[in-house]
Design an enzyme around this catalytic site. Structure first.
Site, PDB file in Angstrom:
ATOM      1  N   ILE A 208      -4.986  10.051  11.369  1.00 56.04           N
ATOM      2  CA  ILE A 208      -3.912  10.571  10.523  1.00 56.04           C
ATOM      3  C   ILE A 208      -4.555  11.108   9.236  1.00 56.04           C
ATOM      4  O   ILE A 208      -5.442  10.447   8.662  1.00 56.04           O
ATOM      5  CB  ILE A 208      -2.890   9.453  10.175  1.00 56.04           C
ATOM      6  CG1 ILE A 208      -2.351   8.763  11.440  1.00 56.04           C
ATOM      7  CG2 ILE A 208      -1.763   9.992   9.286  1.00 56.04           C
ATOM      8  CD1 ILE A 208      -1.570   9.638  12.407  1.00 56.04           C
TER       9      ILE A 208
ATOM     10  N   ALA B 260     -11.198  -6.065  14.804  1.00 53.20           N
ATOM     11  CA  ALA B 260     -10.844  -7.494  14.883  1.00 53.20           C
ATOM     12  C   ALA B 260      -9.590  -7.775  14.059  1.00 53.20           C
ATOM     13  O   ALA B 260      -8.669  -8.477  14.504  1.00 53.20           O
ATOM     14  CB  ALA B 260     -12.003  -8.353  14.382  1.00 53.20           C
TER      15      ALA B 260
ATOM     16  N   GLY C 269       0.828  -1.204   0.000  1.00 48.94           N
ATOM     17  CA  GLY C 269       0.000   0.000   0.000  1.00 48.94           C
ATOM     18  C   GLY C 269       0.861   1.252   0.000  1.00 48.94           C
ATOM     19  O   GLY C 269       0.587   2.208   0.732  1.00 48.94           O
TER      20      GLY C 269
ATOM     21  N   TYR D 286     -12.801  -4.057  11.458  1.00 51.17           N
ATOM     22  CA  TYR D 286     -11.463  -3.441  11.410  1.00 51.17           C
ATOM     23  C   TYR D 286     -10.734  -3.641  12.748  1.00 51.17           C
ATOM     24  O   TYR D 286      -9.544  -3.975  12.773  1.00 51.17           O
ATOM     25  CB  TYR D 286     -11.661  -1.962  11.082  1.00 51.17           C
ATOM     26  CG  TYR D 286     -10.428  -1.129  10.856  1.00 51.17           C
ATOM     27  CD1 TYR D 286      -9.724  -1.190   9.645  1.00 51.17           C
ATOM     28  CD2 TYR D 286      -9.986  -0.222  11.825  1.00 51.17           C
ATOM     29  CE1 TYR D 286      -8.615  -0.373   9.424  1.00 51.17           C
ATOM     30  CE2 TYR D 286      -8.880   0.592  11.610  1.00 51.17           C
ATOM     31  CZ  TYR D 286      -8.192   0.516  10.403  1.00 51.17           C
ATOM     32  OH  TYR D 286      -7.102   1.316  10.189  1.00 51.17           O
TER      33      TYR D 286
ATOM     34  N   ASN E  77       1.554  -2.316   5.373  1.00 45.69           N
ATOM     35  CA  ASN E  77       0.800  -1.076   5.565  1.00 45.69           C
ATOM     36  C   ASN E  77      -0.565  -1.099   4.871  1.00 45.69           C
ATOM     37  O   ASN E  77      -1.480  -0.405   5.309  1.00 45.69           O
ATOM     38  CB  ASN E  77       1.652   0.095   5.034  1.00 45.69           C
ATOM     39  CG  ASN E  77       0.843   1.355   4.846  1.00 45.69           C
ATOM     40  OD1 ASN E  77       0.548   2.061   5.805  1.00 45.69           O
ATOM     41  ND2 ASN E  77       0.447   1.639   3.602  1.00 45.69           N
TER      42      ASN E  77
HETATM   43  P1  NAP Z   1      -5.084   5.097   2.304  1.00 41.38           P
HETATM   44  O1  NAP Z   1      -4.653   6.503   2.113  1.00 41.38           O
HETATM   45  O2  NAP Z   1      -6.510   4.723   2.069  1.00 41.38           O
HETATM   46  O3  NAP Z   1      -4.122   4.153   1.416  1.00 41.38           O
HETATM   47  C1  NAP Z   1      -4.340   2.776   1.424  1.00 41.38           C
HETATM   48  C2  NAP Z   1      -3.230   2.111   0.649  1.00 41.38           C
HETATM   49  O4  NAP Z   1      -3.408   0.686   0.717  1.00 41.38           O
HETATM   50  C3  NAP Z   1      -3.215   2.475  -0.821  1.00 41.38           C
HETATM   51  O5  NAP Z   1      -1.866   2.542  -1.240  1.00 41.38           O
HETATM   52  C4  NAP Z   1      -3.915   1.283  -1.481  1.00 41.38           C
HETATM   53  O6  NAP Z   1      -3.528   1.049  -2.835  1.00 41.38           O
HETATM   54  C5  NAP Z   1      -3.425   0.160  -0.603  1.00 41.38           C
HETATM   55  N1  NAP Z   1      -4.253  -1.045  -0.626  1.00 41.38           N
HETATM   56  C6  NAP Z   1      -5.538  -1.176  -0.218  1.00 41.38           C
HETATM   57  N2  NAP Z   1      -5.948  -2.441  -0.401  1.00 41.38           N
HETATM   58  C7  NAP Z   1      -4.893  -3.129  -0.915  1.00 41.38           C
HETATM   59  C8  NAP Z   1      -4.682  -4.469  -1.321  1.00 41.38           C
HETATM   60  N3  NAP Z   1      -5.658  -5.396  -1.226  1.00 41.38           N
HETATM   61  N4  NAP Z   1      -3.474  -4.824  -1.834  1.00 41.38           N
HETATM   62  C9  NAP Z   1      -2.472  -3.903  -1.955  1.00 41.38           C
HETATM   63  N5  NAP Z   1      -2.610  -2.608  -1.583  1.00 41.38           N
HETATM   64  C10 NAP Z   1      -3.812  -2.235  -1.076  1.00 41.38           C
HETATM   65  O7  NAP Z   1      -4.793   4.607   3.797  1.00 41.38           O
HETATM   66  P2  NAP Z   1      -3.808   5.193   4.925  1.00 41.38           P
HETATM   67  O8  NAP Z   1      -4.576   6.131   5.768  1.00 41.38           O
HETATM   68  O9  NAP Z   1      -2.525   5.611   4.332  1.00 41.38           O
HETATM   69  O10 NAP Z   1      -3.607   3.869   5.803  1.00 41.38           O
HETATM   70  C11 NAP Z   1      -2.445   3.079   5.737  1.00 41.38           C
HETATM   71  C12 NAP Z   1      -2.490   2.064   6.876  1.00 41.38           C
HETATM   72  O11 NAP Z   1      -2.587   2.765   8.124  1.00 41.38           O
HETATM   73  C13 NAP Z   1      -3.685   1.122   6.820  1.00 41.38           C
HETATM   74  O12 NAP Z   1      -3.306  -0.155   7.246  1.00 41.38           O
HETATM   75  C14 NAP Z   1      -4.648   1.739   7.810  1.00 41.38           C
HETATM   76  O13 NAP Z   1      -5.538   0.771   8.329  1.00 41.38           O
HETATM   77  C15 NAP Z   1      -3.685   2.263   8.852  1.00 41.38           C
HETATM   78  N6  NAP Z   1      -4.226   3.327   9.695  1.00 41.38           N
HETATM   79  C16 NAP Z   1      -4.578   4.533   9.152  1.00 41.38           C
HETATM   80  C17 NAP Z   1      -5.072   5.527   9.997  1.00 41.38           C
HETATM   81  C18 NAP Z   1      -5.474   6.891   9.497  1.00 41.38           C
HETATM   82  O14 NAP Z   1      -6.002   7.666  10.296  1.00 41.38           O
HETATM   83  N7  NAP Z   1      -5.256   7.224   8.235  1.00 41.38           N
HETATM   84  C19 NAP Z   1      -5.222   5.281  11.360  1.00 41.38           C
HETATM   85  C20 NAP Z   1      -4.841   4.035  11.865  1.00 41.38           C
HETATM   86  C21 NAP Z   1      -4.343   3.077  11.017  1.00 41.38           C
HETATM   87  P3  NAP Z   1      -4.271   1.802  -4.090  1.00 41.38           P
HETATM   88  O15 NAP Z   1      -3.742   3.216  -4.081  1.00 41.38           O
HETATM   89  O16 NAP Z   1      -3.830   1.031  -5.300  1.00 41.38           O
HETATM   90  O17 NAP Z   1      -5.719   1.743  -3.816  1.00 41.38           O
END
Ligand code: NAP
Length: 242
Positions: A186, A155, A8, A153, A88
């Site tokens: 974030i 879980a 990701g 999520y 990630n």
């Molecule tokens: P985001 O902006 O929605 O980006 C998600 C990323 O994951 C994108 O690069 C997407 O690729 C990729 N992705 C999704 N499904 C995938 C799959 N099946 N195979 C490969 N890549 C996949 O999310 P983010 O906020 O940066 O979150 C990153 C991580 O941090 C996640 O694990 C999320 O649960 C965790 N997190 C985020 C927050 C927050 O507040 N943002 C808080 C706690 C935890 P595409 O671009 O190709 O779609």
């Protein structure tokens, strides 16, 4: 040069981690699912940061795709091994449990939990053989505290936290460390639908965090400087919950 894989890596936290690892001199494998344009922007950032990289498209929730893509990379680079893995990639599909359909449950478990299992299992062997590895799992406050509307999520992230602790004990003797980062709110596409002005009142530091702040912590855990930290879950949430 250290080789790092960030799942990701095309957007948000993953992109910031790719850029940070590049600034530390890594060759970064930028994984994405469908957004090639954004993955290419990450690659540009990686190069600007002084590193090098390449893009790998696969769905982390599909065992065959993960293995065939990583196998292809390994065959093309027989002298190298991927020593830093940042799990990630993640999605959320929030619903109160009474409205949660099988697909909402399965999709979130598949990407967030199985998406940790498949790349990690594949890359672990070379880390063990080479007696060095860094595995960093991006989990969530939701997996520690549990959040309403996110039973799926919470879980999935809670399971990755437990897996982090178990795996750290399996591979510590081989100098492979396994840690988790648990962000709060974030700023990224994932939180674009949330109202920061309203929610920041709950956060002692009175704001959402940035992807770059999370990436700093990931950079530290990926470095040699974190060599005595394993099996930990480090929160980065502005004091929202400790
Ligand atoms: P985001 O902006 O929605 O980006 C998600 C990323 O994951 C994108 O690069 C997407 O690729 C990729 N992705 C999704 N499904 C995938 C799959 N099946 N195979 C490969 N890549 C996949 O999310 P983010 O906020 O940066 O979150 C990153 C991580 O941090 C996640 O694990 C999320 O649960 C965790 N997190 C985020 C927050 C927050 O507040 N943002 C808080 C706690 C935890 P595409 O671009 O190709 O779609």
């Amino acid at each position: 040069m250290k080789i790092a894989l960030v799942t990701g890596g095309s957007r948000g936290i993953g992109r910031a981690i790719c850029t940070k690892l590049a600034s530390m001199g890594c060759h970064v494998l930028i994984n994405y699912l469908s957004n090639e344009t954004e993955a290419k922007i990450t690659l540009e950032n990686v190069i600007k940061a002084g590193g090098s990289g390449e893009i790998l498209c696969f769905d982390v929730s599909k065992s065959e795709q993960v293995e065939s893509s990583l196998e292809k990379w390994q065959l093309a680079n027989p002298e190298q091994y991927i020593e830093v893995l940042v799990n990630n990639a993640g999605i959320r599909k929030d619903f109160l449990m009474i409205w949660m359909e099988n697909s909402h449950w399965n999709d979130v478990i598949d990407t967030n939990l199985n998406g940790f299992f498949f790349p990690t299992r594949y890359l672990l062997k070379n880390m063990i053989v080479n007696k060095f590895g860094r595995i960093i799992n991006i989990v969530s406050l939701s997996g520690i505290k549990g959040l309403p509307g996110q039973v799926n999520y919470s879980a999935a992230k809670g399971a990755v936290i437990a897996a982090t602790k178990a795996l750290a004990q399996e591979v510590g003797k081989k100098k492979v460390t396994v840690n988790a980062i648990a962000p709060g709110f974030i700023i990224s596409d994932m939180t674009a639908d949330l109202n920061e002005q309203q929610l920041k009142a709950m956060i002692p530091l009175n704001r959402f965090g940035t992807c770059e702040e999370v990436a700093e912590l990931a950079g530290f855990l990926a470095s040699e400087n974190s060599s005595y930290i394993t099996g930990e879950v480090i929160s980065i949430n502005g004091g929202l919950y400790t």
